[in-house]
Design a protein around this motif. Structure first.
Motif, short mmCIF file in Angstrom:
data_model
loop_
_atom_site.label_atom_id
_atom_site.label_comp_id
_atom_site.label_asym_id
_atom_site.label_seq_id
_atom_site.Cartn_x
_atom_site.Cartn_y
_atom_site.Cartn_z
N GLU A 108 -7.57 20.44 -11.71
CA GLU A 108 -7.42 19.88 -13.05
C GLU A 108 -6.52 18.66 -13.06
OE1 GLU A 108 -6.16 22.85 -15.80
OE2 GLU A 108 -7.96 24.10 -15.54
N THR A 109 -5.38 18.74 -12.36
CA THR A 109 -4.48 17.59 -12.35
C THR A 109 -5.04 16.46 -11.48
OG1 THR A 109 -3.13 18.53 -10.55
CG2 THR A 109 -2.44 18.99 -12.82
N LEU A 110 -5.81 16.80 -10.45
CA LEU A 110 -6.48 15.76 -9.67
C LEU A 110 -7.41 14.95 -10.56
CD1 LEU A 110 -7.29 17.80 -6.44
CD2 LEU A 110 -5.82 15.78 -6.52
N ARG A 141 0.87 -1.19 0.00
CA ARG A 141 0.00 0.00 0.00
C ARG A 141 0.89 1.22 0.00
NH1 ARG A 141 -2.20 -2.05 5.55
NH2 ARG A 141 0.07 -2.35 5.57
N ALA A 142 0.68 2.11 -0.99
CA ALA A 142 1.63 3.21 -1.20
C ALA A 142 0.92 4.55 -1.27
CB ALA A 142 2.40 2.99 -2.50
N LEU A 143 1.59 5.58 -0.72
CA LEU A 143 1.15 6.96 -0.83
C LEU A 143 2.21 7.74 -1.59
CD1 LEU A 143 -0.54 9.51 -0.11
CD2 LEU A 143 0.80 9.65 2.01
N ILE A 144 1.78 8.51 -2.59
CA ILE A 144 2.67 9.38 -3.35
C ILE A 144 2.15 10.81 -3.22
CG2 ILE A 144 3.61 9.95 -5.61
CD1 ILE A 144 3.09 7.01 -6.41
N THR A 145 2.91 11.68 -2.57
CA THR A 145 2.49 13.08 -2.51
C THR A 145 2.89 13.76 -3.81
OG1 THR A 145 4.53 13.92 -1.49
CG2 THR A 145 2.81 13.06 -0.01
N GLY A 146 2.09 14.72 -4.23
CA GLY A 146 2.35 15.33 -5.53
C GLY A 146 2.29 14.31 -6.64
N GLY A 147 1.29 13.43 -6.55
CA GLY A 147 1.22 12.30 -7.48
C GLY A 147 0.30 12.50 -8.66
N THR A 148 -0.05 13.74 -8.96
CA THR A 148 -1.02 13.98 -10.03
C THR A 148 -0.40 14.51 -11.31
OG1 THR A 148 -1.51 16.23 -9.24
CG2 THR A 148 -2.84 14.42 -8.34
N SER A 149 0.93 14.67 -11.32
CA SER A 149 1.61 15.12 -12.54
C SER A 149 3.07 14.74 -12.45
CB SER A 149 1.47 16.64 -12.73
OG SER A 149 2.15 17.34 -11.70
N GLY A 150 3.77 14.83 -13.58
CA GLY A 150 5.22 14.67 -13.60
C GLY A 150 5.72 13.38 -13.01
N ILE A 151 6.77 13.48 -12.20
CA ILE A 151 7.40 12.30 -11.61
C ILE A 151 6.42 11.52 -10.75
CG2 ILE A 151 9.15 11.57 -9.93
CD1 ILE A 151 10.88 13.94 -10.97
N GLY A 177 -7.14 5.32 -12.99
CA GLY A 177 -8.23 4.37 -12.84
C GLY A 177 -8.93 4.48 -11.50
N PRO A 178 -10.09 3.82 -11.41
CA PRO A 178 -10.95 3.98 -10.23
C PRO A 178 -10.43 3.34 -8.95
CG PRO A 178 -11.83 2.31 -11.72
CD PRO A 178 -10.69 2.96 -12.44
N GLU A 179 -9.45 2.46 -9.07
CA GLU A 179 -8.93 1.80 -7.87
C GLU A 179 -7.96 2.68 -7.10
OE1 GLU A 179 -10.06 -1.15 -6.82
OE2 GLU A 179 -11.45 -0.95 -8.51
N VAL A 180 -7.50 3.75 -7.70
CA VAL A 180 -6.52 4.64 -7.06
C VAL A 180 -7.24 5.69 -6.23
CG1 VAL A 180 -4.74 6.38 -7.48
CG2 VAL A 180 -4.76 4.27 -8.79
N LEU A 181 -6.74 5.92 -5.02
CA LEU A 181 -7.30 6.93 -4.14
C LEU A 181 -6.65 8.27 -4.45
CD1 LEU A 181 -9.13 7.47 -1.64
CD2 LEU A 181 -7.12 6.96 -0.21
N VAL A 182 -7.44 9.24 -4.90
CA VAL A 182 -6.94 10.57 -5.25
C VAL A 182 -7.44 11.56 -4.19
CG1 VAL A 182 -6.88 12.39 -6.98
CG2 VAL A 182 -6.92 9.99 -7.70
N ILE A 183 -6.51 12.21 -3.49
CA ILE A 183 -6.85 13.05 -2.35
C ILE A 183 -6.33 14.47 -2.58
CG2 ILE A 183 -6.58 13.38 0.14
CD1 ILE A 183 -5.92 10.39 0.33
N LYS A 184 -7.21 15.44 -2.37
CA LYS A 184 -6.77 16.83 -2.40
C LYS A 184 -6.11 17.16 -1.07
CE LYS A 184 -8.20 21.58 -3.34
NZ LYS A 184 -9.32 22.49 -3.70
N ALA A 185 -4.83 17.49 -1.10
CA ALA A 185 -4.09 17.76 0.14
C ALA A 185 -2.95 18.72 -0.16
CB ALA A 185 -3.54 16.46 0.74
#
Length: 249
Positions: free
Chosen positions: A41-43, A8-18, A51-59
């Motif tokens: 927009e990037t969220l 189980r992984a968390l990536i901060t700033g995970g909506t663009s680039g690296i 895809g729908p299995e990924v948790l996308v969080i505004k933070a």
């Protein structure tokens, strides 16, 4: 590949680039993934791309008070975490005489203070073993003009990989870092330059890279996958330089 199956992984700033490319590779390796970002927009782009299995969080990476809420959201969704990739960051490049306290604080809040208190908030839900990867920068190693505050913020993260490695390894938590050189990401478009000046800056930076080009996000993501995986179980407090040789000059 299945190097991260069951992780189980968390990536901060995970909506663009690296961050976004690392999320893609984590998913391809079998991980359950959560990503954070602030731009609506990037969220949305990340939701569609991952895809729908990924948790996308505004933070907000700079919001110290908000780190506990992020940790609670991860705990509720995943139960715990095996991997953290601290990727969210900001780059501001300008000469010393143009800095003010507000801009200085913004860089350190996003690049240093927020990530530090995020790790603190996430400690109770980290598995044993767990892997933390920090995204630092070659700028902490070189004397590039106009990068003083940005480089200092990344040097702070490089200090964390050593001090926190010693502090947390007894709890089964490994800290390591990737230190990219110039990478072709949206980061450079956020520096505040005009289009003409941005091209000039990019060419100037490229001229300092022995490889003669910018790197690609996928090249950083591959290193993060390795450091997050059990293949790197004996890699602790290390930094992988991925900079086209820029740090050797």
């Amino acid at each position: 590949m299945d190097r991260l199956t069951g992780k189980r992984a968390l990536i901060t700033g995970g909506t663009s680039g690296i961050g976004l490319e690392t999320a893609r590779q984590f998913i391809g390796e079998g991980a359950r993934v959560a990503v954070t970002g602030t731009n609506p927009e990037t969220l949305e782009t990340a939701r569609k791309a991952l895809g729908p299995e990924v948790l996308v969080i505004k933070a907000d990476a700079a919001d110290v008070a908000g780190q506990k809420a992020l940790a609670d959201a991860i705990k509720q969704a995943f139960g715990g975490l095996d991997i953290i990739f601290v990727n969210a960051g900001v780059a501001l490049l300008k000469p010393i005489e143009q800095w003010d306290e507000t801009a200085f604080n913004r860089v350190f809040d996003i690049n240093v203070k927020g990530p530090y208190f995020l790790l603190q908030a996430l400690l109770p839900i980290l598995a044993n073993p767990a892997a933390i990867v920090l995204n630092t920068s070659v700028n902490a190693h070189i004397g590039m003009p106009n990068s003083s505050v940005y480089a200092a913020s990344k040097a702070a993260l490089q200090s964390f990989i050593r001090t926190l490695s010693g502090e947390l390894i007894g709890r089964g938590i490994r800290l390591n870092a990737v230190s990219p050189g110039p990478i072709a990401t949206p980061l450079y478009s956020k520096l505040g330059f005009s289009e003409t000046d941005l091209k000039s800056v990019a060419e100037s930076i490229k001229g300092q890279v022995p490889a003669g080009c910018f790197g690609e996000p996928s090249e950083i993501a591959k290193a993060v996958v390795f450091l997050a995986s059990d293949e790197a179980a004996y890699t602790v407090g290390s930094e992988i330089m991925i900079d086209g040789g820029m740090g050797t000059l």
